[in-house]
Scaffold this active site. Structure first.
Site, PDB file in Angstrom:
ATOM      1  N   TRP A 227      45.204  28.775  45.921  1.00 39.75           N
ATOM      2  CA  TRP A 227      44.957  29.609  44.727  1.00 39.75           C
ATOM      3  C   TRP A 227      46.183  30.443  44.359  1.00 39.75           C
ATOM      4  CZ3 TRP A 227      42.020  29.290  49.113  1.00 39.75           C
ATOM      5  CH2 TRP A 227      42.265  30.248  50.099  1.00 39.75           C
ATOM      6  N   ARG A 228      47.169  30.472  45.263  1.00 40.18           N
ATOM      7  CA  ARG A 228      48.389  31.213  44.927  1.00 40.18           C
ATOM      8  C   ARG A 228      49.365  30.366  44.128  1.00 40.18           C
ATOM      9  NH1 ARG A 228      49.589  34.448  50.466  1.00 40.18           N
ATOM     10  NH2 ARG A 228      48.035  36.049  50.062  1.00 40.18           N
TER      11      ARG A 228
ATOM     12  N   GLU B 122      38.558  34.466  45.393  1.00 42.06           N
ATOM     13  CA  GLU B 122      38.270  35.813  45.883  1.00 42.06           C
ATOM     14  C   GLU B 122      36.801  35.985  46.261  1.00 42.06           C
ATOM     15  OE1 GLU B 122      40.272  37.969  46.955  1.00 42.06           O
ATOM     16  OE2 GLU B 122      42.121  37.122  46.160  1.00 42.06           O
TER      17      GLU B 122
ATOM     18  N   GLY C 213      27.004  30.883  52.464  1.00 40.57           N
ATOM     19  CA  GLY C 213      26.109  32.044  52.547  1.00 40.57           C
ATOM     20  C   GLY C 213      26.218  32.950  51.327  1.00 40.57           C
ATOM     21  N   TYR C 214      25.494  34.044  51.348  1.00 40.43           N
ATOM     22  CA  TYR C 214      25.497  35.010  50.218  1.00 40.43           C
ATOM     23  C   TYR C 214      25.382  34.283  48.879  1.00 40.43           C
ATOM     24  CZ  TYR C 214      27.334  38.216  53.747  1.00 40.43           C
ATOM     25  OH  TYR C 214      27.515  38.972  54.873  1.00 40.43           O
TER      26      TYR C 214
ATOM     27  N   TYR D 217      37.538  45.567  43.061  1.00 38.23           N
ATOM     28  CA  TYR D 217      38.528  44.759  43.782  1.00 38.23           C
ATOM     29  C   TYR D 217      38.760  43.413  43.085  1.00 38.23           C
ATOM     30  CZ  TYR D 217      40.640  41.413  46.814  1.00 38.23           C
ATOM     31  OH  TYR D 217      41.458  40.422  47.266  1.00 38.23           O
TER      32      TYR D 217
ATOM     33  N   ASP E  13      41.045  45.913  48.826  1.00 35.10           N
ATOM     34  CA  ASP E  13      39.962  45.394  49.666  1.00 35.10           C
ATOM     35  C   ASP E  13      40.104  45.974  51.070  1.00 35.10           C
ATOM     36  OD1 ASP E  13      42.096  44.050  50.801  1.00 35.10           O
ATOM     37  OD2 ASP E  13      41.160  42.074  50.745  1.00 35.10           O
TER      38      ASP E  13
ATOM     39  N   CYS F 125      49.271  43.660  59.713  1.00 41.92           N
ATOM     40  CA  CYS F 125      48.568  44.923  59.988  1.00 41.92           C
ATOM     41  C   CYS F 125      47.097  44.589  60.253  1.00 41.92           C
ATOM     42  CB  CYS F 125      48.746  45.845  58.778  1.00 41.92           C
ATOM     43  SG  CYS F 125      48.360  47.568  59.115  1.00 41.92           S
TER      44      CYS F 125
HETATM   45  N1  ADE Z   1      41.694  37.777  51.597  1.00 36.60           N
HETATM   46  C1  ADE Z   1      41.069  38.153  50.464  1.00 36.60           C
HETATM   47  N2  ADE Z   1      41.791  37.839  49.380  1.00 36.60           N
HETATM   48  C2  ADE Z   1      42.909  37.237  49.835  1.00 36.60           C
HETATM   49  C3  ADE Z   1      44.029  36.672  49.202  1.00 36.60           C
HETATM   50  N3  ADE Z   1      44.136  36.681  47.889  1.00 36.60           N
HETATM   51  N4  ADE Z   1      44.987  36.157  49.994  1.00 36.60           N
HETATM   52  C4  ADE Z   1      44.848  36.168  51.318  1.00 36.60           C
HETATM   53  N5  ADE Z   1      43.825  36.671  51.976  1.00 36.60           N
HETATM   54  C5  ADE Z   1      42.853  37.197  51.242  1.00 36.60           C
END
Ligand code: ADE
Length: 351
Positions: free
Chosen positions: A24-25, A37, A81-82, A120, A138, A192
């Site tokens: 997704w990046r 997300e 889930g959810y 978020y 988040d 972190c």
């Molecule tokens: N966790 C939640 N959103 C994320 C994201 N965009 N990239 C990596 N880890 C995540």
């Protein structure tokens, strides 16, 4: 919060060299960011990848999501889930089709108003997809910021989250809003880290981090422990007849609303009680076998389950409130929540 002014530069330089390559990046279209997300709210990155690919292949646009039949949608979400989250996504998709011609609006407030989208997720979509300088705070980001600023405030409190959002918003670089938010999330995810020692040696913020300076990083963030879950005892039935097994649809409201399930009853029943119940349904039991216990943890409830496989004679019609389905069709068509996973494997069972 003076110290936050200085984080953008080292964070972005680190992100450029260390960010994981994630599907997704590569192509942060609003719909892709949104789907990823929502999935990532509940599941680890590695586990999300195949779900993400499968979901987008079948529903490549917001319009496809708006139009897919509910049962197919549940099947695509099976295992994540959810389920209410994906139901809300579909409601939001319908609104986007009606009000915005099927395109996600490039406006934080309009995104934030959509069903199931909190601050978020709205910040993530607005900043990653459109470069809008809004924060996306988040749990990862709250952990990073609590440590960098050595804040002992309780991150479960809404007011603390809002304050953190304001502080972040004040320092987002306008030309790289999305990368800046992602760099904070990424730092929380891979450096972190929670639960155990953070990797401060690798951290681009170690010179700025007040918790690290005083060696208190593992004490932070502060969180009030979640409320304890209610425990429910249940008895789950695998009712088998020839090549078919019984399913039931859950009520439209409440836990696992509207999903299919194995018949189950409150409490832990004895063998004789189960047989009496099966007869009450108008079925004729031939054999019964106790199955191992299982536990499933939802966010507010824990099911402690006992199970029985019951072979019944071929029924004339379906008993009230449930129906028998061929096992192959079951796998293809029906999504059965993971809570029943310990028992669905007995569909293949002959006894
Ligand atoms: N966790 C939640 N959103 C994320 C994201 N965009 N990239 C990596 N880890 C995540």
């Amino acid at each position: 919060m003076e110290e936050l002014r200085e984080i953008a530069e080292p964070l972005l330089a680190w992100y450029d060299g260390h960010a994981r390559k994630l599907p997704w990046r590569d192509n942060p279209e609003p719909y892709r960011v949104w789907v990823s997300e929502i999935m990532l709210q509940q599941t680890r990155v590695e586990a999300v990848k195949p779900y993400f690919e499968r979901f987008l292949k079948e529903l490549p646009t917001i319009r496809h999501l708006a139009e897919v039949p509910e049962e197919r949608l549940m099947k695509l979400w099976e295992g994540l889930g959810y389920y209410n989250r994906v139901r809300n996504m579909q409601k939001a998709a319908c609104r986007i089709v009606e009000e915005y011609q099927g395109e996600m609006p490039a406006d934080f407030d309009r995104i934030r108003e959509l069903p199931g989208i909190g601050s978020y997720t709205a910040g993530a979509i607005a900043s990653f997809a459109f470069g809008i300088p809004k924060p996306a705070v988040d749990g990862n980001v709250l952990r990073v910021l609590s440590r960098v600023t050595k804040s002992y405030e309780d991150i479960m409190k809404q007011a603390v989250r809002r304050k953190m959002e304001e502080r972040v918003e004040a320092v987002i670089p306008c030309d790289r809003a999305g990368d800046f938010n992602q760099s904070l999330i990424e730092l929380g995810a891979i450096v972190c880290v929670p639960n155990g020692a953070p990797k401060c040696g690798e951290c681009p913020l170690k010179m700025l981090c007040r918790a690290h300076a005083e060696g208190v990083e593992e004490e932070l963030p502060k969180k009030t422990p979640p409320k304890s879950r209610r425990i429910e005892d249940r008895t789950v039935l695998v009712l088998l007849s020839d090549n078919r097994a019984a399913l039931r649809k859950r009520p439209g409201k409440g836990l696992l609303a509207g999903l299919y399930e194995l018949p189950n009853l409150e409490g832990h029943l004895e063998r004789e009680e189960v047989l009496a119940y099966v007869r009450e349904l108008g079925l004729s039991p031939v054999r019964i076998q106790e199955l191992p216990r299982a536990k499933h943890v939802f966010s507010h409830i824990e099911w402690h389950m006992e199970g029985y496989a019951v072979k019944v004679e071929e029924p004339e019609g379906d008993p009230k409130s449930m129906f028998f389905v061929e096992k192959e069709e079951m796998e293809r068509r029906y999504s059965i929540p993971a809570a029943f996973a310990a028992y669905t494997e007995y569909f293949r069972h002959r006894f």
